[in-house]
Design a protein around this motif. Sequence first.
Motif, PDB file in Angstrom:
ATOM      1  N   LYS A 195       0.832  -1.210   0.000  1.00 36.09           N
ATOM      2  CA  LYS A 195       0.000   0.000   0.000  1.00 36.09           C
ATOM      3  C   LYS A 195       0.865   1.259   0.000  1.00 36.09           C
ATOM      4  O   LYS A 195       0.552   2.240  -0.669  1.00 36.09           O
ATOM      5  CB  LYS A 195      -0.940   0.009   1.199  1.00 36.09           C
ATOM      6  N   ASN A 196       1.954   1.236   0.735  1.00 30.64           N
ATOM      7  CA  ASN A 196       2.847   2.390   0.770  1.00 30.64           C
ATOM      8  C   ASN A 196       3.478   2.639  -0.593  1.00 30.64           C
ATOM      9  O   ASN A 196       3.611   3.784  -1.041  1.00 30.64           O
ATOM     10  CB  ASN A 196       3.942   2.182   1.819  1.00 30.64           C
ATOM     11  N   GLN A 197       3.894   1.553  -1.271  1.00 28.92           N
ATOM     12  CA  GLN A 197       4.472   1.690  -2.604  1.00 28.92           C
ATOM     13  C   GLN A 197       3.443   2.239  -3.590  1.00 28.92           C
ATOM     14  O   GLN A 197       3.748   3.117  -4.395  1.00 28.92           O
ATOM     15  CB  GLN A 197       4.991   0.332  -3.083  1.00 28.92           C
ATOM     16  N   THR A 198       2.230   1.739  -3.511  1.00 31.95           N
ATOM     17  CA  THR A 198       1.158   2.189  -4.405  1.00 31.95           C
ATOM     18  C   THR A 198       0.828   3.655  -4.162  1.00 31.95           C
ATOM     19  O   THR A 198       0.688   4.449  -5.102  1.00 31.95           O
ATOM     20  CB  THR A 198      -0.108   1.340  -4.202  1.00 31.95           C
ATOM     21  N   ASN A 199       0.740   4.024  -2.900  1.00 31.11           N
ATOM     22  CA  ASN A 199       0.388   5.403  -2.572  1.00 31.11           C
ATOM     23  C   ASN A 199       1.494   6.384  -2.949  1.00 31.11           C
ATOM     24  O   ASN A 199       1.230   7.511  -3.361  1.00 31.11           O
ATOM     25  CB  ASN A 199       0.079   5.518  -1.080  1.00 31.11           C
TER      26      ASN A 199
END
Length: 267
Positions: A74-78
């Motif tokens: 999720k952090n990478q996507t965000n």
Amino acid sequence: MALFLDLDNTLLPSKPAYDFAIGECAKDWMERGLGDGFFSLYESARKKVKNRLVGHSSNRLRLLCFKLMMDEVKNQTNFKQESDLKHQSVQSGFQTKDISDVLWMEERYHLHFLSYLKSESKKEIYQTRLFPKLVEISNQFPVFLTTNETLRTQLLKVSSFLPEFFRFTLITSEEVGFEKPSTEFFSYVLESSKQNPEDCIMLGDNWEDDVQGANRHGIASIHIPKMWGEDADLIKYPSTSKIPIWTASNTVTALDFARLWLFQSQK
């Protein structure tokens, strides 16, 4: 008189079951559409959990690993979204809808792990050599399964693998609050068994946790580097300690010796 037995990689093949389960989980991760890089994400998460929870039974929970992996995804996507959409408000972090993915991955892990154990337990080498011996010994002496794991995980393993009429008392580090080879763990086991340490013998694959841990608490022990070593050898380990340590080539050899040792100690 009491027999203390380690569980993982002493009585059941946890290492190959684990390798199989993680390999299958990598496929599940991809099929679920959770992205690439499962193995690197998992190893990173596993290292973080282990380092953060040293000595605590929770350091073995795959659920924590899958949760950290989802956080990272999720952090990478965000980060990518924020770079592409600089002027748009973007939700960040773990979201409620992501919970189902984490729980699903944990469920899949246990499914694969236990399916491997169930299949393995049907093999002749277990059915004719190990299981009958465990049942026989458990009808002659008190047996305590002593393990560094969570209770639920070990209950699932035992019910999926070990024979129905095998008698034992299960003691996990989650119940004690401390892991082997701590004084607290072995004190709890000895108190539960109501035995003196010199009247007990410990069998396990881990040199530090099982063998050295038992030795420091006055318990004789047998080291089993491989569950199914081909020879039938058992040798006394050269040690300055007054408490004996032996090394066995396989679990069956160790059980045979332990049974004889317990009978002789009764006299």
